[in-house]
Design a protein around this motif. Structure first.
Motif, PDB file in Angstrom:
ATOM      1  N   GLY A   2       2.477   1.659   4.922  1.00  0.00           N
ATOM      2  CA  GLY A   2       2.585   0.651   3.875  1.00  0.00           C
ATOM      3  C   GLY A   2       4.015   0.295   3.502  1.00  0.00           C
ATOM      4  N   GLU A   3       4.884   1.297   3.365  1.00  0.00           N
ATOM      5  CA  GLU A   3       6.272   1.023   2.986  1.00  0.00           C
ATOM      6  C   GLU A   3       7.017   0.317   4.111  1.00  0.00           C
ATOM      7  OE1 GLU A   3       9.866   0.805   0.803  1.00  0.00           O
ATOM      8  OE2 GLU A   3       7.750   0.753   0.315  1.00  0.00           O
ATOM      9  N   ARG A  40       5.916  -3.224   4.003  1.00  0.00           N
ATOM     10  CA  ARG A  40       6.541  -3.936   2.887  1.00  0.00           C
ATOM     11  C   ARG A  40       7.968  -4.349   3.245  1.00  0.00           C
ATOM     12  NH1 ARG A  40      10.099  -3.682  -0.795  1.00  0.00           N
ATOM     13  NH2 ARG A  40      10.765  -1.564  -0.328  1.00  0.00           N
ATOM     14  N   HIS A  85      -2.555  -2.573   0.757  1.00  0.00           N
ATOM     15  CA  HIS A  85      -1.410  -1.979   0.067  1.00  0.00           C
ATOM     16  C   HIS A  85      -0.869  -2.993  -0.945  1.00  0.00           C
ATOM     17  CE1 HIS A  85       2.496  -0.056  -0.497  1.00  0.00           C
ATOM     18  NE2 HIS A  85       1.987   1.023   0.071  1.00  0.00           N
TER      19      HIS A  85
END
Length: 164
Positions: free
Chosen positions: A113-114, A117, A143
């Motif tokens: 998810g990070e 992003r 997310h």
């Protein structure tokens, strides 16, 4: 050549991975360093120790070295999440449209998810309208931070389009 720069350039080739890691971090902290430092950091992206590769990517982003765009794009498929995150962050900081296709491809493959992003943020910063459709697809991403970043990146791209 500056003594401090010379010392870090030598250390980035040290057999000890912790010395290479420290040198990669320090090269980014020294500021704009010219061709030799950029080349040393680009080479460090391929270091066998993932922490060195991640530090090199972060430093290249701090230096906004456009020569690093393609080598950073190649790191978007690295097996270690931390390296992929650092490469995406660096590409976001550099903001070069050359990275658009690689960022979109990496976005489709990314599961962290990070990291996803950070890829989305990079797409917003490169300013290429080809990113709008992939960003729109992310409105349903599980997310929350990816959804939020996709909305912000889309707004940024549309604002640039309306200005131009």
């Amino acid at each position: 050549m500056d003594r401090q720069l010379s010392a870090q350039l030598a250390r980035v080739l040290d057999p000890d991975p912790l010395m290479r890691l420290d040198a990669a971090e320090r090269l980014g902290a020294l500021g704009h360093l010219g061709e030799e430092a950029g080349a040393a950091l680009i080479n460090a992206l391929r270091d066998e120790e993932w922490r060195v590769a991640a530090a090199a990517a972060t430093s290249l982003g701090r230096l906004a070295d456009r020569r690093a765009v393609i080598p950073l794009c190649q790191q978007l498929g690295h097996p270690k999440t931390e390296v992929r995150r650092a490469a995406a962050g660096a590409l976001s900081a550099i903001g070069d449209g050359q990275a658009t296709a690689s960022l979109i491809m990496a976005l489709d493959a990314e599961r962290d998810g990070e990291a996803k992003r950070l890829l989305v943020a990079a797409l917003g910063n490169v300013g290429d309208d080809r990113a709008l459709a992939p960003l729109k697809r992310l409105s349903g991403d599980p997310h929350w931070a990816v959804r939020r970043e996709a909305t912000a990146a889309s707004a940024k791209l549309l604002a640039r389009r309306n200005k131009g």
